[in-house]
Each structure stands twice: as structure tokens, then as C-alpha cells.
Design a protein around this motif. Structure first.
Motif, PDB file in Angstrom:
ATOM      1  N   CYS A 190     110.468  90.746  34.482  1.00  0.00           N
ATOM      2  CA  CYS A 190     111.235  90.083  35.424  1.00  0.00           C
ATOM      3  C   CYS A 190     111.890  91.066  36.410  1.00  0.00           C
ATOM      4  N   ALA A 191     111.787  90.792  37.624  1.00  0.00           N
ATOM      5  CA  ALA A 191     112.111  91.904  38.424  1.00  0.00           C
ATOM      6  C   ALA A 191     113.327  91.244  39.259  1.00  0.00           C
ATOM      7  N   ALA A 192     114.511  91.963  39.316  1.00  0.00           N
ATOM      8  CA  ALA A 192     115.538  91.493  40.495  1.00  0.00           C
ATOM      9  C   ALA A 192     115.471  91.972  41.690  1.00  0.00           C
ATOM     10  N   SER A 193     115.984  91.521  42.855  1.00  0.00           N
ATOM     11  CA  SER A 193     115.811  91.959  44.189  1.00  0.00           C
ATOM     12  C   SER A 193     117.073  91.453  44.784  1.00  0.00           C
ATOM     13  N   GLY A 194     117.534  92.261  45.898  1.00  0.00           N
ATOM     14  CA  GLY A 194     118.546  91.807  46.560  1.00  0.00           C
ATOM     15  C   GLY A 194     119.682  92.775  46.158  1.00  0.00           C
ATOM     16  N   SER A 195     120.983  92.449  46.390  1.00  0.00           N
ATOM     17  CA  SER A 195     122.237  93.116  46.312  1.00  0.00           C
ATOM     18  C   SER A 195     122.663  93.284  44.653  1.00  0.00           C
ATOM     19  N   ILE A 196     121.936  94.085  44.024  1.00  0.00           N
ATOM     20  CA  ILE A 196     122.238  94.486  42.727  1.00  0.00           C
ATOM     21  C   ILE A 196     123.277  95.360  42.426  1.00  0.00           C
ATOM     22  N   PHE A 197     124.293  95.063  41.550  1.00  0.00           N
ATOM     23  CA  PHE A 197     125.257  96.023  41.367  1.00  0.00           C
ATOM     24  C   PHE A 197     124.850  96.578  39.952  1.00  0.00           C
ATOM     25  N   ARG A 198     125.263  97.886  39.941  1.00  0.00           N
ATOM     26  CA  ARG A 198     124.753  98.852  38.719  1.00  0.00           C
ATOM     27  C   ARG A 198     125.178  98.262  37.443  1.00  0.00           C
ATOM     28  N   MET A 199     126.309  97.736  37.509  1.00  0.00           N
ATOM     29  CA  MET A 199     126.699  97.127  36.063  1.00  0.00           C
ATOM     30  C   MET A 199     126.397  95.818  36.031  1.00  0.00           C
ATOM     31  N   ASN A 200     125.522  95.619  34.856  1.00  0.00           N
ATOM     32  CA  ASN A 200     125.249  94.017  34.666  1.00  0.00           C
ATOM     33  C   ASN A 200     124.392  94.034  33.453  1.00  0.00           C
ATOM     34  N   ASN A 201     124.334  92.623  33.103  1.00  0.00           N
ATOM     35  CA  ASN A 201     123.467  92.343  32.107  1.00  0.00           C
ATOM     36  C   ASN A 201     122.199  91.413  32.387  1.00  0.00           C
ATOM     37  N   MET A 202     121.048  91.773  31.832  1.00  0.00           N
ATOM     38  CA  MET A 202     119.778  91.063  32.056  1.00  0.00           C
ATOM     39  C   MET A 202     119.321  90.520  30.869  1.00  0.00           C
ATOM     40  N   GLY A 203     118.735  89.362  30.611  1.00  0.00           N
ATOM     41  CA  GLY A 203     118.106  89.001  29.448  1.00  0.00           C
ATOM     42  C   GLY A 203     116.981  87.766  29.679  1.00  0.00           C
ATOM     43  N   TRP A 204     116.816  87.355  28.721  1.00  0.00           N
ATOM     44  CA  TRP A 204     115.937  86.273  28.734  1.00  0.00           C
ATOM     45  C   TRP A 204     116.284  84.836  27.781  1.00  0.00           C
ATOM     46  N   TYR A 205     116.098  83.791  28.366  1.00  0.00           N
ATOM     47  CA  TYR A 205     116.599  82.533  27.624  1.00  0.00           C
ATOM     48  C   TYR A 205     115.108  81.593  27.527  1.00  0.00           C
ATOM     49  N   ARG A 206     115.118  80.743  26.446  1.00  0.00           N
ATOM     50  CA  ARG A 206     114.020  79.851  26.771  1.00  0.00           C
ATOM     51  C   ARG A 206     114.426  78.361  26.356  1.00  0.00           C
ATOM     52  N   GLN A 207     113.786  77.402  26.838  1.00  0.00           N
ATOM     53  CA  GLN A 207     113.856  75.969  26.739  1.00  0.00           C
ATOM     54  C   GLN A 207     112.585  75.360  26.341  1.00  0.00           C
ATOM     55  N   ALA A 208     112.597  74.859  25.180  1.00  0.00           N
ATOM     56  CA  ALA A 208     111.457  74.089  24.556  1.00  0.00           C
ATOM     57  C   ALA A 208     111.799  72.572  24.978  1.00  0.00           C
ATOM     58  N   PRO A 209     110.636  72.043  24.949  1.00  0.00           N
ATOM     59  CA  PRO A 209     110.501  70.423  25.381  1.00  0.00           C
ATOM     60  C   PRO A 209     111.478  69.449  24.411  1.00  0.00           C
ATOM     61  N   GLY A 210     112.649  69.218  25.019  1.00  0.00           N
ATOM     62  CA  GLY A 210     113.454  68.140  24.362  1.00  0.00           C
ATOM     63  C   GLY A 210     114.743  69.009  23.760  1.00  0.00           C
ATOM     64  N   LYS A 211     114.790  69.974  24.064  1.00  0.00           N
ATOM     65  CA  LYS A 211     115.868  70.869  23.448  1.00  0.00           C
ATOM     66  C   LYS A 211     116.689  71.832  24.548  1.00  0.00           C
ATOM     67  N   LEU A 212     117.636  72.205  24.170  1.00  0.00           N
ATOM     68  CA  LEU A 212     118.598  72.835  25.213  1.00  0.00           C
ATOM     69  C   LEU A 212     118.106  74.242  25.129  1.00  0.00           C
ATOM     70  N   ARG A 213     118.605  74.785  26.558  1.00  0.00           N
ATOM     71  CA  ARG A 213     118.251  76.455  26.729  1.00  0.00           C
ATOM     72  C   ARG A 213     119.030  77.056  25.760  1.00  0.00           C
ATOM     73  N   GLU A 214     118.232  78.257  25.257  1.00  0.00           N
ATOM     74  CA  GLU A 214     118.894  79.160  24.176  1.00  0.00           C
ATOM     75  C   GLU A 214     118.717  80.470  24.489  1.00  0.00           C
TER      76      GLU A 214
END
Length: 114
Positions: free
Chosen positions: A21-45
Motif C-alpha cells: 500500500c502506497a500513500a501519496s499526498g502530504s504525508i507527515f513523517r510521524m505516522n502509523n500505517m497498518g492493515w485491517y480486514r473485514q470478512a463478510p458479515g463481520k466488523l472490520r478488525e
């Protein structure tokens, strides 16, 4: 800020995939990146997160199988997924948290099936 995710697809149980996953735009140096997922019928986790300093956090369900990493110079985060299980099937969303604001990618579908 825009996030563009790549790498989803169909894989057999026990197989591997790598998401990026590539981020573009105005990105400040201090940040967190991550991955979440959502299965059918379930909440994003949460799947895994990584700070700009390299500290990681991951869900119990993926620990030891998934590895998150990032290239700070490219504002890109990766998720190496090994030993995939059918229960890993979900839409995976890239996340950037910066100055208290969450940004989301469009999601990429991962299907684990024989």
C-alpha cells in the motif's frame, strides 16, 4: 492523502500473498500505517500496524504468520501473509493514521480457498 493497495487475490490454504500500500499526498513523517480486514458479515478488525519508528502490533490470529513492514522513504507499507487459512478471507484495507486522522485505502480482496 490517497492510499493505493495492491496484491490481493485467490490463494490456496497454506499459501502466501504479499500486500502493499502506497500513500501519496502530504504525508507527515510521524505516522502509523497498518492493515485491517473485514470478512463478510463481520466488523472490520485490526490485522497489524507499524509506526514510523518501526514498532509493530498484530492481532493474535495472525501473529507468527503475517509480517508487516514499511519503507518510510516511499510511504509504503507491506503485509507478508504466510500459511493462509480460509478464515483469512476478507477485504483488506490499508490505513494511515496521521495527526489523529485516519485515512483508508480502497480495499483489496484476499480469498483463501481450495
Amino acid at each position: 492523502v490517497q492510499l493505493q493497495a495492491f496484491g490481493g487475490g485467490l490463494v490456496q490454504p497454506g499459501g502466501s500473498l504479499r500486500l502493499s500500500c502506497a500513500a501519496s499526498g502530504s504525508i507527515f513523517r510521524m505516522n502509523n500505517m497498518g492493515w485491517y480486514r473485514q470478512a463478510p458479515g463481520k466488523l472490520r478488525e485490526l490485522v497489524a500496524t507499524i509506526t514510523s519508528g518501526g514498532a509493530t502490533n498484530s492481532a493474535d490470529s495472525v501473529r507468527g504468520r503475517f509480517t508487516i513492514s514499511r519503507d518510510v522513504t516511499k510511504n509504503t507499507v507491506y503485509l507478508q501473509m504466510n500459511s493462509l487459512k480460509p478464515e483469512d478471507t476478507a477485504v483488506y484495507y490499508c490505513n494511515l493514521m496521521m495527526r489523529g486522522v485516519n485515512y483508508w485505502g480502497q480495499g483489496t480482496l484476499v480469498t483463501v480457498s481450495s
